[in-house]
Design a protein around this motif. Structure first.
Motif, short mmCIF file in Angstrom:
data_model
loop_
_atom_site.label_atom_id
_atom_site.label_comp_id
_atom_site.label_asym_id
_atom_site.label_seq_id
_atom_site.Cartn_x
_atom_site.Cartn_y
_atom_site.Cartn_z
N THR A 64 0.39 4.45 11.50
CA THR A 64 1.32 4.22 10.40
C THR A 64 1.78 5.56 9.85
OG1 THR A 64 0.17 2.17 9.87
CG2 THR A 64 1.62 3.07 8.17
N LYS A 65 3.09 5.71 9.72
CA LYS A 65 3.67 6.97 9.24
C LYS A 65 3.90 6.97 7.74
CE LYS A 65 4.49 8.52 13.50
NZ LYS A 65 4.27 7.38 14.31
N VAL A 66 4.31 5.81 7.20
CA VAL A 66 4.66 5.69 5.78
C VAL A 66 4.19 4.32 5.31
CG1 VAL A 66 6.56 5.52 4.13
CG2 VAL A 66 6.71 7.14 6.01
N SER A 67 3.60 4.26 4.13
CA SER A 67 3.27 2.98 3.49
C SER A 67 3.82 2.97 2.08
CB SER A 67 1.75 2.76 3.42
OG SER A 67 1.27 2.19 4.59
N TRP A 68 4.47 1.88 1.73
CA TRP A 68 4.93 1.68 0.37
C TRP A 68 3.87 0.89 -0.38
CZ3 TRP A 68 8.45 1.88 4.34
CH2 TRP A 68 9.57 2.69 4.14
N ARG A 69 3.51 1.33 -1.60
CA ARG A 69 2.62 0.58 -2.47
C ARG A 69 3.46 -0.45 -3.20
NH1 ARG A 69 1.12 5.94 -3.45
NH2 ARG A 69 2.34 5.84 -5.35
N VAL A 70 3.08 -1.71 -3.09
CA VAL A 70 3.86 -2.79 -3.68
C VAL A 70 2.96 -3.64 -4.57
CG1 VAL A 70 5.48 -2.83 -1.74
CG2 VAL A 70 3.50 -4.36 -1.71
N ASP A 71 3.59 -4.36 -5.51
CA ASP A 71 2.83 -5.23 -6.42
C ASP A 71 2.64 -6.62 -5.85
OD1 ASP A 71 2.56 -3.24 -8.40
OD2 ASP A 71 4.55 -3.72 -9.20
N ASP A 72 3.56 -7.09 -5.01
CA ASP A 72 3.51 -8.45 -4.46
C ASP A 72 3.87 -8.39 -2.98
OD1 ASP A 72 3.80 -11.11 -3.74
OD2 ASP A 72 4.97 -11.65 -5.51
N ILE A 73 2.86 -8.21 -2.14
CA ILE A 73 3.11 -8.02 -0.71
C ILE A 73 3.75 -9.24 -0.07
CG2 ILE A 73 0.82 -8.70 0.12
CD1 ILE A 73 1.04 -6.23 2.05
N ALA A 74 3.35 -10.43 -0.50
CA ALA A 74 3.93 -11.64 0.10
C ALA A 74 5.44 -11.70 -0.16
CB ALA A 74 3.24 -12.89 -0.45
N ALA A 75 5.86 -11.34 -1.37
CA ALA A 75 7.29 -11.34 -1.69
C ALA A 75 8.02 -10.27 -0.90
CB ALA A 75 7.49 -11.13 -3.19
N GLU A 76 7.42 -9.09 -0.75
CA GLU A 76 8.06 -8.01 0.02
C GLU A 76 8.20 -8.40 1.49
OE1 GLU A 76 9.52 -5.40 -1.13
OE2 GLU A 76 8.79 -5.47 -3.18
N VAL A 77 7.14 -9.00 2.06
CA VAL A 77 7.19 -9.44 3.46
C VAL A 77 8.29 -10.49 3.63
CG1 VAL A 77 5.92 -10.80 5.17
CG2 VAL A 77 4.83 -8.83 4.09
N ALA A 78 8.34 -11.45 2.71
CA ALA A 78 9.39 -12.48 2.79
C ALA A 78 10.77 -11.86 2.68
CB ALA A 78 9.17 -13.52 1.68
N GLY A 79 10.95 -10.91 1.79
CA GLY A 79 12.24 -10.26 1.62
C GLY A 79 12.66 -9.49 2.86
N LEU A 80 11.70 -8.78 3.48
CA LEU A 80 12.01 -8.05 4.71
C LEU A 80 12.42 -9.01 5.82
CD1 LEU A 80 9.20 -5.36 4.68
CD2 LEU A 80 11.65 -4.95 4.43
N ARG A 81 11.70 -10.12 5.92
CA ARG A 81 12.03 -11.10 6.96
C ARG A 81 13.43 -11.66 6.78
NH1 ARG A 81 6.06 -13.55 7.22
NH2 ARG A 81 5.42 -12.52 9.15
N THR A 82 13.85 -11.89 5.53
CA THR A 82 15.20 -12.42 5.31
C THR A 82 16.27 -11.41 5.73
OG1 THR A 82 15.37 -11.68 3.01
CG2 THR A 82 14.46 -13.90 3.39
N ARG A 83 15.88 -10.12 5.79
CA ARG A 83 16.82 -9.08 6.22
C ARG A 83 16.66 -8.76 7.70
NH1 ARG A 83 15.05 -7.52 1.21
NH2 ARG A 83 13.84 -5.70 1.86
N GLY A 84 15.92 -9.60 8.43
CA GLY A 84 15.80 -9.46 9.87
C GLY A 84 14.72 -8.52 10.35
#
Length: 129
Positions: A64-84
C-alpha cells in the motif's frame, strides 16, 4: 522539526492524464498545481497533498502506497464503488464486502490505473485519537 511539518505522499504513474481522471474526477481530489509533463499535485484533507509523478518504468511494489484515514469506511467504500472503483477482496484478511478488520482499524484497498495500491483506514479505539 519534521514532526511539526506537513508531508506529501508521492506516487509513480505511467500516464498523467489517466491519473488526473482517476484522482481528480473519480476520487474527487482538487488539482493544486502541475507542470503538465512530470507531475500533478492534488489537495487532500488538512494540509496533506498527493503528488503523482510520471514514470517510464511504472510501479513494481505491491505494498500500500497511500492510505486515507476516514470516519466511515463503509460509506467511503460505497461511494468509491458508485464511481466505478473496484474494492479489492483478500481471502487471507477475511474481507467482508471489501472491508477487513486488521485489529487497530477497519481497512479496505483499491488500485489506481497504474496499479498503485491505495487504502482506506477507519481507526479504532485509542488509535483514532
Amino acid at each position: 522539526m519534521l514532526s511539526t511539518q506537513p508531508v506529501d505522499a508521492l506516487l509513480l504513474v505511467t500516464d498523467l492524464e489517466v491519473a488526473r481522471e482517476f484522482y481528480g474526477r473519480t476520487l474527487g481530489l482538487e488539482v493544486l498545481f502541475e507542470d503538465g509533463e512530470q507531475f500533478i499535485t492534488f489537495g487532500c484533507g488538512g494540509d496533506s497533498r498527493l503528488v503523482v509523478t510520471k514514470s517510464s518504468v511504472g510501479t513494481k511494489d505491491e505494498a500500500t502506497k497511500v492510505s486515507w484515514r476516514v470516519d466511515d469506511i463503509a460509506a467511503e467504500v460505497a461511494g468509491l464503488r458508485t464511481r466505478g472503483v473496484e474494492i479489492l477482496e483478500f481471502a487471507d484478511l477475511n474481507t467482508v464486502d471489501g472491508i477487513a478488520d486488521v485489529g487497530f482499524a477497519l481497512a479496505a484497498w483499491f488500485e489506481d490505473p497504474s496499479k498503485n495500491s491505495l487504502g482506506l483506514l477507519q481507526l479504532k479505539g485509542d488509535a483514532a485519537h
